[in-house]
Motif scaffolding. Structure first.
Motif, PDB file in Angstrom:
ATOM      1  N   LEU A  30     -18.763  -5.274  28.703  1.00  0.00           N
ATOM      2  CA  LEU A  30     -18.899  -3.981  28.509  1.00  0.00           C
ATOM      3  C   LEU A  30     -17.359  -3.497  28.136  1.00  0.00           C
ATOM      4  O   LEU A  30     -17.271  -2.479  27.473  1.00  0.00           O
ATOM      5  N   SER A 189     -17.246   8.313  37.504  1.00  0.00           N
ATOM      6  CA  SER A 189     -17.425   7.038  37.383  1.00  0.00           C
ATOM      7  C   SER A 189     -16.150   6.222  38.064  1.00  0.00           C
ATOM      8  O   SER A 189     -16.562   5.149  38.810  1.00  0.00           O
ATOM      9  N   VAL A 218     -21.985   2.605  33.594  1.00  0.00           N
ATOM     10  CA  VAL A 218     -22.594   2.688  32.348  1.00  0.00           C
ATOM     11  C   VAL A 218     -23.816   3.406  32.333  1.00  0.00           C
ATOM     12  O   VAL A 218     -24.015   4.410  31.527  1.00  0.00           O
ATOM     13  N   GLY A 221     -22.959   6.938  33.165  1.00  0.00           N
ATOM     14  CA  GLY A 221     -22.423   7.542  31.877  1.00  0.00           C
ATOM     15  C   GLY A 221     -23.302   8.050  30.968  1.00  0.00           C
ATOM     16  O   GLY A 221     -23.385   9.245  30.521  1.00  0.00           O
ATOM     17  N   ILE A 222     -24.368   7.203  30.586  1.00  0.00           N
ATOM     18  CA  ILE A 222     -25.397   7.678  29.868  1.00  0.00           C
ATOM     19  C   ILE A 222     -26.246   8.652  30.552  1.00  0.00           C
ATOM     20  O   ILE A 222     -26.497   9.734  29.769  1.00  0.00           O
ATOM     21  N   MET A 245     -18.326   7.946  21.476  1.00  0.00           N
ATOM     22  CA  MET A 245     -19.475   6.881  22.076  1.00  0.00           C
ATOM     23  C   MET A 245     -19.019   5.528  21.276  1.00  0.00           C
ATOM     24  O   MET A 245     -18.274   5.417  20.578  1.00  0.00           O
ATOM     25  N   LEU A 369     -26.803   0.631  23.000  1.00  0.00           N
ATOM     26  CA  LEU A 369     -25.499   0.588  23.397  1.00  0.00           C
ATOM     27  C   LEU A 369     -24.486   1.753  22.832  1.00  0.00           C
ATOM     28  O   LEU A 369     -23.142   2.136  23.244  1.00  0.00           O
ATOM     29  N   GLN A 371     -25.321   4.691  22.976  1.00  0.00           N
ATOM     30  CA  GLN A 371     -25.605   5.845  23.923  1.00  0.00           C
ATOM     31  C   GLN A 371     -24.245   5.687  24.970  1.00  0.00           C
ATOM     32  O   GLN A 371     -24.280   6.705  25.929  1.00  0.00           O
ATOM     33  N   ILE A 372     -23.319   4.549  25.027  1.00  0.00           N
ATOM     34  CA  ILE A 372     -22.522   4.594  26.009  1.00  0.00           C
ATOM     35  C   ILE A 372     -21.360   5.469  25.857  1.00  0.00           C
ATOM     36  O   ILE A 372     -20.613   5.225  24.850  1.00  0.00           O
ATOM     37  N   CYS A 376     -16.700   6.442  30.082  1.00  0.00           N
ATOM     38  CA  CYS A 376     -17.085   5.703  31.399  1.00  0.00           C
ATOM     39  C   CYS A 376     -16.722   4.484  31.409  1.00  0.00           C
ATOM     40  O   CYS A 376     -16.127   3.703  32.248  1.00  0.00           O
ATOM     41  N   LEU A 377     -16.413   3.762  30.105  1.00  0.00           N
ATOM     42  CA  LEU A 377     -15.881   2.567  29.969  1.00  0.00           C
ATOM     43  C   LEU A 377     -14.386   2.725  30.394  1.00  0.00           C
ATOM     44  O   LEU A 377     -13.692   1.620  30.917  1.00  0.00           O
TER      45      LEU A 377
END
Length: 538
Positions: A30, A189, A218, A221-222, A245, A369, A371-372, A376-377
Motif C-alpha cells: 500500500l 485514519s 484503506v 478511506g474508500i 487518488m 485501487l 479508489q484509494i 489515508c495512505l
C-alpha cells in the motif's frame, strides 16, 4: 559467494512467520503503490515503468537479497538522474540500455566484494539518516493528508520538482488549500492507527498483533470518500480531482499485454554517453543500497547482519531485468524497508509478497485501487515517519556525547534541507572529523607528580597528534624530569619522531632531564625499522 542463500532461507521457512509477513507485505504494498507511480512521474518516465521496477524490486531482488527485511524498488534519489539521462539520450528505450549496463556493473561490484565499503559510514550518520528520513516523510505527507497533492509521491528532496515549492513552503500552501474531505479521512485514519498501536502494545494475541491495520485504513478511506460523494459532495475527492487518488494506468481493452512494456534499444551501445550514465546509476544506486542496508540492520529486531556483497549481486540482477522489460532502476529503499520492519516482517517473504501484490495490481486491480485516497495512505506513512524519528532517539544520541550528537544532527538537518545523498555526505565528513578528533585526543596521556613528568603513548601516533604533543612539550618547566614512553606505539609519524628528538636540545637549554624510551618510527616483526637509541639529557 553465497548467491543461493535465499533459497535455503525459503526452504527453511516456517508457516508461523507468514502471520507476520503477510500483513507486513500488504502494508509495504500500500505504501509502495503510490511511490512507484510518483517516482516514475518525477523521472519523466512512463508510469508503468515505476510499477515494473516495484515488481522486480519485490520479487526478484527480494529473492536474491542479502537481507531478510530490506525492500527494493524505484528510488526517489535517482529521479533527477533518470530525467536528465532520458533527455540526454533522446528516448526512454535508449535509457533502458544504461539501466541494464548499470545492473551488470553492480553484479560485478558484488562479485569483487565492494560491499565492504558500507562499513566506512559512522553509526551516528546512519542513525541520523533514519531520523531524517522519518522527519522528511512526515513533512512530505502532511500536504497529502490535507488534500494538497501537487507534489509527486516519493519526491523527498527539499526543492520539489513538480510545483517549484520546497518542503516548508508546501506546508504553508497545504494549510491554505486544505480539503475538508482529505482532512477528515487522514485524521480518522491516523487516529485509528494510533489507537491500534496502543492496543497491540498491551494485547499480544497473534490475531490482534498481526492484524493488517493499513488495510483497514484503506477500506476506511474508500468508504468515507464514497460517503462524501453521496452525503457531502463538496468533500468528495474523486471524479473532479483525481490527483487526490491513487492512479494506476489501466490497460486499454483490446491491447496486448506486451503493449505496456518498453524494451531497450541496444543500438545505443555505440553511444559513449550510455556508459557514463550507466556508471552514474550504478554508483548512486549502490551507495543508496549500502546505506539502506546498514540502516535496515539497525532496525531489524532480530539483529541479523546482511550480506552487502550478496545485496549488490541481487541489485545487479534486478536492474538488468528491470531494464530489459522497461522498468526504472531499483535500489534498496528506506521508506519501504521501514514500513516493512514496523509492519512486523520476519523474513524476505514480505518483500516478495509486496512485489506479487504490485504485479496483481497492474493486471487485475487497477480500477479498485484507483479508489484509494492518498490522504489515508499519508496517515500510514506519517506513522512510519514518527517511529523512525521518535524524540527519544534525539535524547539518547545527545546523552552519547557531542562526538555522536553533532554528526547525527548535521546529517538530519542536511537531509531535510537538501537530499539524502548530500545530507549523508556532509554528515559523513563531520562524523569522520569527530572520529579523528576523538581518536587523536587519546593517543597519549601526561601525568605530573611534582617535578616528575611521564608521557605515555597509548597507540600509534600520526601527524594529527603533533599539535597536541607539541603543546604538552611546551608545558614542561625547567628542573622537570621527563620520561616519554613509546613502548605501546608501534608506529610514530616521521614529523613527530623528529620533533621528539629535536626537543633534546631545548631540554638541555632549559635544564630539563629528558629521556626517550622505545620511541621509534615503526616496527617489523617486533624490531624497529628506524630507531635512535633511548637518550637522556641533563
Amino acid at each position: 559467494m553465497q548467491l543461493f542463500t535465499p533459497f535455503r532461507t525459503l526452504r527453511d521457512y516456517r508457516s508461523v512467520y507468514f502471520r507476520q509477513d503477510l500483513p507486513s507485505g500488504l502494508s509495504v504494498f500500500l505504501v509502495a503503490l503510490p511511490l512507484c507511480l510518483g517516482i516514475a512521474l518525477a523521472s519523466g518516465a512512463p508510469l508503468f515503468s515505476g510499477l515494473v521496477a516495484g515488481v522486480i524490486g519485490g520479487i526478484v531482488v527480494g529473492l536474491f537479497s542479502g537481507s531478510e527485511i530490506s525492500v527494493s524498488g524505484p528510488a526517489a534519489g535517482l529521479a533527477v538522474i533518470v530525467a536528465d539521462a532520458i533527455t540526454k539520450v533522446g528516448s526512454y528505450e535508449a535509457f533502458l540500455v544504461a539501466v541494464v549496463l548499470a545492473g551488470l556493473m553492480q553484479f560485478i561490484l558484488g562479485l569483487i566484494k565492494a560491499g565492504r565499503f558500507s562499513g566506512f559510514f559512522p553509526d551516528s550518520v546512519i542513525k541520523g539518516m533514519l531520523v531524517a528520513i522519518g522527519i522528511v516523510i512526515i513533512l512530505k505527507q502532511i500536504p497529502h493528508a490535507l488534500g494538497r497533492d501537487n507534489d509527486y509521491e516519493g519526491d523527498y528532496e527539499f526543492q520539489q520538482l513538480a510545483d517549484g515549492e520546497n518542503t516548508l513552503s508546501e506546508l504553508y500552501r497545504a494549510v491554505e488549500t486544505a480539503s475538508p474531505g482529505a482532512v477528515v479521512i487522514s485524521v480518522l485514519s491516523l487516529g485509528f492507527l494510533i489507537g491500534w498501536e496502543k492496543l497491540t502494545s498491551r494485547d499480544k494475541r497473534p490475531l490482534i498483533k498481526n492484524f493488517p491495520a493499513a488495510l483497514v485504513v484503506v477500506i476506511l478511506g474508500i468508504a468515507l470518500n464514497e460517503y462524501f460523494r453521496v452525503a457531502v459532495p463538496g468533500w468528495y475527492l474523486g471524479d473532479t480531482a483525481q490527483q487526490h487518488m491513487v492512479q494506476i494506468p489501466i490497460i486499454a481493452p483490446g491491447k496486448s499485454l506486451f503493449s505496456i512494456f518498453d524494451f531497450p534499444d541496444f543500438s545505443m551501445l555505440a553511444n559513449p554517453q550510455i556508459y557514463g550514465i550507466a556508471a552514474t546509476i550504478a554508483l548512486v544506486a549502490s551507495l543508496e543500497t549500502l546505506l539502506n542496508l546498514e540502516a535496515s540492520d539497525r532496525l531489524d529486531s532480530a539483529k541479523r547482519v546482511s550480506s552487502t556483497n550478496q545485496e549488490l549481486i541481487a541489485q545487479g540482477i534486478g536492474n538488468m531485468l528491470s531494464g530489459m522489460i522497461g522498468g526504472l532502476p531499483v535500489t534498496s529503499v528506506v521508506v519501504r524497508t521501514s514500513a516493512n520492519v514496523y509492519g512486523g516482517a520476519r523474513t524476505r517473504v514480505s518483500a516478495i509478497l509486496h512485489g506479487v501484490l504490485l504485479l496483481l495490481a497492474v493486471f487485475l486491480g487497477g480500477a479498485l485501487l484507483n479508489q484509494i485516497p492518498l490522504s489515508c495512505l499519508a496517515a500510514v506513512l506519517i506513522m512510519v515517519g514518527y517511529k523512525l524519528a521518535k524524540p527519544a532517539i534525539f535524547k539518547k544520541t545527545y546523552q552519547d556525547g557531542w562526538n555522536q550528537f553533532i554528526p547525527f544532527i548535521v546529517t538530519v538537518v542536511g537531509i531535510i534541507f537538501t537530499d539524502l545523498l548530500i545530507g549523508i555526505a556532509v554528515g559523513t565528513v563531520v562524523g569522520i572529523i569527530f572520529v579523528l578528533y576523538t581518536n587523536f585526543q587519546t593517543t597519549f596521556h601526561l601525568t605530573r607528580e611534582g617535578k616528575q613528568v611521564t608521557i605515555v603513548f597509548e597507540k600509534d601516533l600520526y601527524f594529527l597528534s603533533k599539535p597536541q604533543l607539541k603543546e604538552a612539550l611546551g608545558s614542561l618547566k625547567p628542573g622537570d624530569t621527563v620520561l616519554i614512553d613509546g613502548s605501546k606505539a608501534p608506529f610514530i609519524d616521521h614529523d613527530i619522531y623528529n620533533m621528539l628528538y629535536d626537543y633534546q636540545e631545548t631540554a638541555k637549554v632549559q635544564g630539563i632531564t629528558y629521556e626517550l624510551q622505545e620511541v621509534r618510527l615503526s616496527r617489523r616483526n617486533g624490531k624497529p625499522i628506524v630507531s635512535k637509541q633511548a637518550s637522556q639529557v641533563n
